[in-house]
Design a protein around this motif. Structure first.
Motif, short mmCIF file in Angstrom:
data_model
loop_
_atom_site.label_atom_id
_atom_site.label_comp_id
_atom_site.label_asym_id
_atom_site.label_seq_id
_atom_site.Cartn_x
_atom_site.Cartn_y
_atom_site.Cartn_z
N HIS A 47 0.83 -1.20 0.00
CA HIS A 47 0.00 0.00 0.00
C HIS A 47 0.87 1.25 0.00
O HIS A 47 0.39 2.34 0.34
CB HIS A 47 -0.93 -0.02 1.22
N THR A 48 2.12 1.10 -0.39
CA THR A 48 3.07 2.21 -0.37
C THR A 48 2.61 3.36 -1.25
O THR A 48 2.70 4.52 -0.86
CB THR A 48 4.47 1.72 -0.82
N ASN A 52 1.93 7.02 0.09
CA ASN A 52 2.68 8.16 -0.42
C ASN A 52 1.74 9.26 -0.93
O ASN A 52 1.99 10.45 -0.74
CB ASN A 52 3.64 7.74 -1.53
N HIS A 53 0.65 8.84 -1.57
CA HIS A 53 -0.33 9.80 -2.09
C HIS A 53 -0.96 10.59 -0.94
O HIS A 53 -1.08 11.83 -1.01
CB HIS A 53 -1.40 9.07 -2.90
N VAL A 54 -1.36 9.90 0.13
CA VAL A 54 -1.97 10.56 1.29
C VAL A 54 -0.96 11.48 1.97
O VAL A 54 -1.28 12.61 2.35
CB VAL A 54 -2.55 9.52 2.28
N THR A 55 0.27 11.01 2.12
CA THR A 55 1.32 11.83 2.75
C THR A 55 1.56 13.10 1.94
O THR A 55 1.71 14.20 2.52
CB THR A 55 2.62 11.00 2.88
N ASP A 88 -6.42 10.08 9.40
CA ASP A 88 -7.12 8.81 9.60
C ASP A 88 -6.82 7.84 8.45
O ASP A 88 -6.60 6.64 8.68
CB ASP A 88 -8.64 9.03 9.71
N GLU A 89 -6.83 8.36 7.22
CA GLU A 89 -6.53 7.50 6.06
C GLU A 89 -5.10 7.00 6.11
O GLU A 89 -4.82 5.84 5.81
CB GLU A 89 -6.80 8.27 4.76
N ARG A 90 -4.17 7.86 6.52
CA ARG A 90 -2.77 7.44 6.63
C ARG A 90 -2.62 6.34 7.68
O ARG A 90 -1.94 5.34 7.46
CB ARG A 90 -1.87 8.63 6.98
N ARG A 91 -3.29 6.47 8.80
CA ARG A 91 -3.24 5.45 9.86
C ARG A 91 -3.83 4.13 9.36
O ARG A 91 -3.29 3.05 9.64
CB ARG A 91 -3.99 5.91 11.10
N ARG A 92 -4.96 4.23 8.65
CA ARG A 92 -5.59 3.01 8.12
C ARG A 92 -4.66 2.29 7.15
O ARG A 92 -4.47 1.08 7.23
CB ARG A 92 -6.90 3.37 7.42
N LEU A 93 -4.05 3.03 6.24
CA LEU A 93 -3.14 2.43 5.26
C LEU A 93 -1.89 1.87 5.92
O LEU A 93 -1.40 0.80 5.54
CB LEU A 93 -2.76 3.45 4.19
#
Length: 167
Positions: A47-48, A52-55, A88-93
């Motif tokens: 899921h890298t 990376n997209h969310v970051t 939240d999305e970063r934590r989930r991923l």
């Protein structure tokens, strides 16, 4: 025996064929209880790219905040909500499993004895080739070469005392 009562010596290809047949039978008996396996591909999980997209989206949002692009009424709340969604999305991923793709050996529920008994001559040949077993014979010596992984499996089988009849 010949008609005059003297014994004849079996020579050439006939005797060699008997030795090969006996050597194959000995190997088949040795492998009889071995569990048959098939190679299966297990796709990996990575899921890298999404991470990376969310970051990057979080960096962009923070840059917009730094440049005072949220300076309108309700802008601070909008920024906080958007950042919270991204966090939240970063934590989930980040919590999702990461593992490389792999090939694994999976038991079929069938033993070598079962496969050998059910096989025709060509399939039996394929079974031996699949194990990469090689028979070496000279006029006085014969023996099988088994790859290390197969030798280890056979050794475990022999230590456990498993054997099976082969038809």
């Amino acid at each position: 025996m010949r008609e005059d009562g003297r014994q004849t010596r079996v020579q050439g290809p006939v005797r060699q064929g008997e030795r090969v047949t006996a050597a194959i039978a000995a190997l088949v008996e040795r492998l009889a209880g071995l569990a048959m396996t098939v190679r299966r591909f297990i796709p990996g999980e990575d899921h890298t790219e999404q991470l990376n997209h969310v970051t990057q989206a979080m960096k962009d949002l923070r840059e917009e905040k730094r440049r005072n692009l949220f300076d309108y009424p309700g802008g601070d709340e909008e920024y906080s909500e958007a950042l919270e969604v991204l966090v939240d999305e970063r934590r989930r991923l980040a919590a999702l499993p990461q593992r490389p793709s792999a090939w694994v050996e999976v038991e079929t529920g069938q033993t070598f004895a079962d496969a050998w008994t059910q096989a025709d001559q060509e399939r039996r040949r394929q079974l031996l080739l699949g194990f990469k077993a090689r028979l070496y014979m000279t006029p006085t010596i014969e023996g099988w070469y088994l790859p290390a992984e197969l030798q280890a499996r056979v050794g475990q089988l022999e230590c456990a005392g498993h054997s099976a009849q082969v038809g």
